[in-house]
Design a protein around this motif. Structure first.
Motif, PDB file in Angstrom:
ATOM      1  N   ILE A 275       7.739 -14.819 -17.159  1.00 51.48           N
ATOM      2  CA  ILE A 275       7.053 -15.790 -16.192  1.00 51.48           C
ATOM      3  C   ILE A 275       5.911 -16.489 -16.206  1.00 51.48           C
ATOM      4  N   ASP A 276       5.310 -17.440 -15.507  1.00 47.67           N
ATOM      5  CA  ASP A 276       4.179 -18.146 -15.731  1.00 47.67           C
ATOM      6  C   ASP A 276       3.249 -17.370 -15.253  1.00 47.67           C
ATOM      7  N   ILE A 277       2.241 -16.942 -16.025  1.00 45.94           N
ATOM      8  CA  ILE A 277       1.069 -15.955 -15.848  1.00 45.94           C
ATOM      9  C   ILE A 277      -0.171 -16.915 -15.381  1.00 45.94           C
ATOM     10  N   SER A 278      -0.154 -18.157 -15.799  1.00 48.25           N
ATOM     11  CA  SER A 278      -1.190 -19.067 -15.219  1.00 48.25           C
ATOM     12  C   SER A 278      -1.125 -19.781 -14.015  1.00 48.25           C
ATOM     13  N   CYS A 279      -0.138 -19.567 -13.202  1.00 52.68           N
ATOM     14  CA  CYS A 279       0.265 -20.265 -11.918  1.00 52.68           C
ATOM     15  C   CYS A 279      -1.153 -19.921 -10.929  1.00 52.68           C
ATOM     16  N   GLN A 280      -1.432 -20.867 -10.442  1.00 51.94           N
ATOM     17  CA  GLN A 280      -2.257 -20.828  -9.256  1.00 51.94           C
ATOM     18  C   GLN A 280      -2.026 -20.890  -7.996  1.00 51.94           C
ATOM     19  N   ASP A 281      -2.538 -20.240  -7.017  1.00 53.43           N
ATOM     20  CA  ASP A 281      -1.989 -20.351  -5.536  1.00 53.43           C
ATOM     21  C   ASP A 281      -2.966 -21.489  -4.909  1.00 53.43           C
ATOM     22  N   HIS A 282      -3.149 -21.401  -3.454  1.00 53.56           N
ATOM     23  CA  HIS A 282      -3.594 -22.807  -2.920  1.00 53.56           C
ATOM     24  C   HIS A 282      -5.140 -22.517  -3.108  1.00 53.56           C
ATOM     25  N   GLN A 283      -5.741 -21.407  -3.413  1.00 51.04           N
ATOM     26  CA  GLN A 283      -7.070 -21.376  -3.616  1.00 51.04           C
ATOM     27  C   GLN A 283      -7.516 -21.215  -5.249  1.00 51.04           C
ATOM     28  N   GLY A 284      -6.679 -21.821  -5.962  1.00 53.90           N
ATOM     29  CA  GLY A 284      -6.627 -21.770  -7.315  1.00 53.90           C
ATOM     30  C   GLY A 284      -6.525 -20.436  -7.964  1.00 53.90           C
ATOM     31  N   ASN A 285      -6.214 -19.463  -7.535  1.00 51.66           N
ATOM     32  CA  ASN A 285      -6.353 -18.222  -8.214  1.00 51.66           C
ATOM     33  C   ASN A 285      -5.231 -17.890  -8.762  1.00 51.66           C
ATOM     34  N   THR A 286      -5.324 -17.486 -10.182  1.00 52.62           N
ATOM     35  CA  THR A 286      -4.112 -17.088 -10.760  1.00 52.62           C
ATOM     36  C   THR A 286      -3.940 -15.447 -10.382  1.00 52.62           C
ATOM     37  N   PRO A 287      -2.816 -14.740 -10.953  1.00 50.09           N
ATOM     38  CA  PRO A 287      -2.710 -13.354 -10.675  1.00 50.09           C
ATOM     39  C   PRO A 287      -3.813 -12.646 -11.392  1.00 50.09           C
TER      40      PRO A 287
ATOM     41  N   GLN B  10      -5.843 -19.200 -22.751  1.00 51.45           N
ATOM     42  CA  GLN B  10      -6.017 -20.229 -21.656  1.00 51.45           C
ATOM     43  C   GLN B  10      -6.189 -19.717 -20.231  1.00 51.45           C
ATOM     44  N   CYS B  11      -5.290 -18.726 -20.236  1.00 51.48           N
ATOM     45  CA  CYS B  11      -5.226 -18.057 -19.023  1.00 51.48           C
ATOM     46  C   CYS B  11      -6.796 -17.254 -18.512  1.00 51.48           C
ATOM     47  N   LEU B  12      -7.341 -17.243 -19.303  1.00 53.42           N
ATOM     48  CA  LEU B  12      -8.710 -16.459 -19.308  1.00 53.42           C
ATOM     49  C   LEU B  12     -10.059 -17.489 -18.610  1.00 53.42           C
ATOM     50  N   GLU B  13      -9.522 -18.785 -19.099  1.00 52.40           N
ATOM     51  CA  GLU B  13     -10.435 -19.925 -18.638  1.00 52.40           C
ATOM     52  C   GLU B  13     -10.192 -20.497 -17.623  1.00 52.40           C
ATOM     53  N   VAL B  14      -9.002 -20.252 -16.878  1.00 54.22           N
ATOM     54  CA  VAL B  14      -8.551 -20.815 -15.844  1.00 54.22           C
ATOM     55  C   VAL B  14      -9.821 -20.659 -14.778  1.00 54.22           C
ATOM     56  N   ARG B  15     -10.068 -22.018 -13.858  1.00 56.33           N
ATOM     57  CA  ARG B  15     -11.219 -21.495 -12.812  1.00 56.33           C
ATOM     58  C   ARG B  15     -10.433 -21.935 -11.508  1.00 56.33           C
TER      59      ARG B  15
ATOM     60  N   SER C 147     -10.634 -22.489  -7.248  1.00 56.83           N
ATOM     61  CA  SER C 147     -11.245 -23.797  -6.313  1.00 56.83           C
ATOM     62  C   SER C 147     -12.692 -23.449  -6.285  1.00 56.83           C
ATOM     63  N   GLN C 148     -13.296 -22.371  -6.296  1.00 60.40           N
ATOM     64  CA  GLN C 148     -14.759 -22.138  -6.326  1.00 60.40           C
ATOM     65  C   GLN C 148     -15.228 -22.300  -7.882  1.00 60.40           C
ATOM     66  N   GLY C 149     -14.713 -22.609  -8.685  1.00 64.17           N
ATOM     67  CA  GLY C 149     -15.105 -22.927  -9.865  1.00 64.17           C
ATOM     68  C   GLY C 149     -15.313 -21.756 -10.797  1.00 64.17           C
ATOM     69  N   LEU C 150     -14.618 -20.426 -10.510  1.00 65.31           N
ATOM     70  CA  LEU C 150     -14.833 -19.396 -11.199  1.00 65.31           C
ATOM     71  C   LEU C 150     -13.809 -18.864 -11.909  1.00 65.31           C
ATOM     72  N   THR C 151     -13.965 -18.483 -13.150  1.00 64.27           N
ATOM     73  CA  THR C 151     -13.068 -17.953 -14.122  1.00 64.27           C
ATOM     74  C   THR C 151     -12.915 -16.429 -13.835  1.00 64.27           C
ATOM     75  N   CYS C 152     -11.761 -15.597 -14.213  1.00 62.00           N
ATOM     76  CA  CYS C 152     -11.750 -14.351 -13.940  1.00 62.00           C
ATOM     77  C   CYS C 152     -12.737 -13.398 -14.145  1.00 62.00           C
ATOM     78  N   LEU C 153     -13.640 -13.714 -15.408  1.00 65.19           N
ATOM     79  CA  LEU C 153     -14.765 -12.918 -15.474  1.00 65.19           C
ATOM     80  C   LEU C 153     -15.682 -13.001 -14.477  1.00 65.19           C
ATOM     81  N   HIS C 154     -16.172 -14.239 -13.913  1.00 67.77           N
ATOM     82  CA  HIS C 154     -17.013 -14.484 -13.003  1.00 67.77           C
ATOM     83  C   HIS C 154     -16.691 -13.454 -11.686  1.00 67.77           C
TER      84      HIS C 154
END
Length: 360
Positions: free
Chosen positions: A199-211, A238-243, A245-252
């Protein structure tokens, strides 16, 4: 009534007073609207389900099912065990309505099973066809509903039956896919089964969050590890670089939680997450976050085990040591200086005076 409910939950056989089998079981939706979606809502109606009216109407309509025995067998076997015997206590599953049509041929979004029934020496055969693309009033598919109800066995059975992986990427009205809900409800077994389906693991919800954002936010180390394993296998960095809606990556996100924070940060760094990535609002790295929160453990880890740019400037020109200094976090200032941070009291004082004059 209570005795009959126990019968339903504990017995695998349903009995009827009529030889004509009920072709379709419709369970009316009882998920209650929660009003305007807030910034912090991620649940797509989880915990808002009420089963009382469903229980009252369903048990009343089935009162005639007592007193006889009827053998119900299915092919494949898991359909009988995990689909037809849905517990009345499964929250969210009360809104599931099976589009079962006798004799309908399956398509790319449907799956079917032949059900054999014997009663009073009379045999019946019918075909149940499930459309995995159908959505309820909240946009949830059958797989979503099983996850929302916490029915892990049912969710896994449905995922195994899905004929097309695209059915597992259908978003609900909050743009949540089954993989989002598996993380939110902390159902690791279902998450692993979904991940095995490509499945797509970089998909984003309504607040831009990936799984992965959600797993980091929840401090769920097991889910983080499961997702990162797939990220490394697919080389999907590239999944680790997705931001979000608050502009945050997973690491943030991971740097701001408390539960399992260091373990999650280590897993992300091992998976080649960019420790120098900046948030989209202020240009801060996770080192800036650590200094703001006086997180000495994270500061030590970053300056010792990563290639962090210790003098990286935010959008308004502040290095991390500047933030620690003006919060009087002397322990962090000393650690950063020891790690080679550029530190000049005169420059910091000049910047402070300029800021005071602008505020005046």
């Amino acid at each position: 009534m209570a005795d009959f409910e126990d019968d339903i939950n504990n017995d695998h056989d349903l009995v009827t007073d009529d030889l004509h089998c009920v072709q379709t079981m419709n369970m009316s939706s009882h998920k209650m609207a929660t009003g305007r979606v807030s910034e912090e809502r991620f649940d797509s109606g989880i915990h808002s389900c009420s089963l009382q009216s469903f229980r009252d109407s369903s048990l009343e309509s089935c009162a005639s099912l007592r007193g006889k025995t009827e053998l119900c067998e299915t092919v494949p076997e898991y359909l009988s065990d995990k689909l037809l015997n849905i517990s009345l206590e499964d929250e969210g599953i009360s809104s599931l309505s099976l589009p079962a049509v006798a004799g309908t041929q399956p398509s790319s979004v449907t799956s079917s099973a032949i059900v054999g029934t014997k009663s009073s020496n009379v045999a019946f055969i019918k075909r149940i066809v499930i459309d995995f693309a159908v959505q309820d009033k909240d946009g949830d598919t059958f797989v979503n509903l099983a996850l929302i109800g916490g029915n892990e066995r049912l969710a896994c059975a449905l995922i195994d039956m899905v004929p097309n992986v695209e059915c597992l990427n259908i978003p609900n009205f909050l743009y949540q896919r089954p993989v989002h809900l598996a993380v939110l409800t902390k159902q690791l077994t279902v998450l692993q089964k979904l991940l095995s389906k490509n499945i797509d693991i970089s998909c984003q919800d309504h607040q831009g969050n990936t799984p992965l954002h959600l797993a980091c936010r929840n401090g769920d180390l097991d889910c983080v590890k499961a997702i990162l394993k797939v990220v490394r296998e697919r080389r999907a960095l590239q999944c680790l670089e997705v931001r979000n809606s608050q502009g945050l990556t997973c690491l943030h996100v991971a740097a701001r939680v408390t539960e399992n924070k260091m373990d999650i940060v280590r897993e992300l760094v091992i998976s080649e997450a960019n420790v120098n990535a900046v948030d989209a609002k202020s240009g801060r790295t996770i080192l800036h976050y650590a200094c703001e929160r006086r997180d000495m453990e994270l500061v030590r880890f970053l300056v010792k085990y990563t290639n962090i740019e210790i003098d990286f400037l935010t959008f308004d020109g502040k290095p991390a040591i500047y933030i620690a200094y003006w919060r009087n976090y002397q322990d962090i200032v000393k650690r950063l200086v020891k790690a080679g941070a550029d530190f000049d009291y005169n420059v910091l004082n000049d910047v402070s005076q300029d800021s005071d004059e602008e505020n005046a």
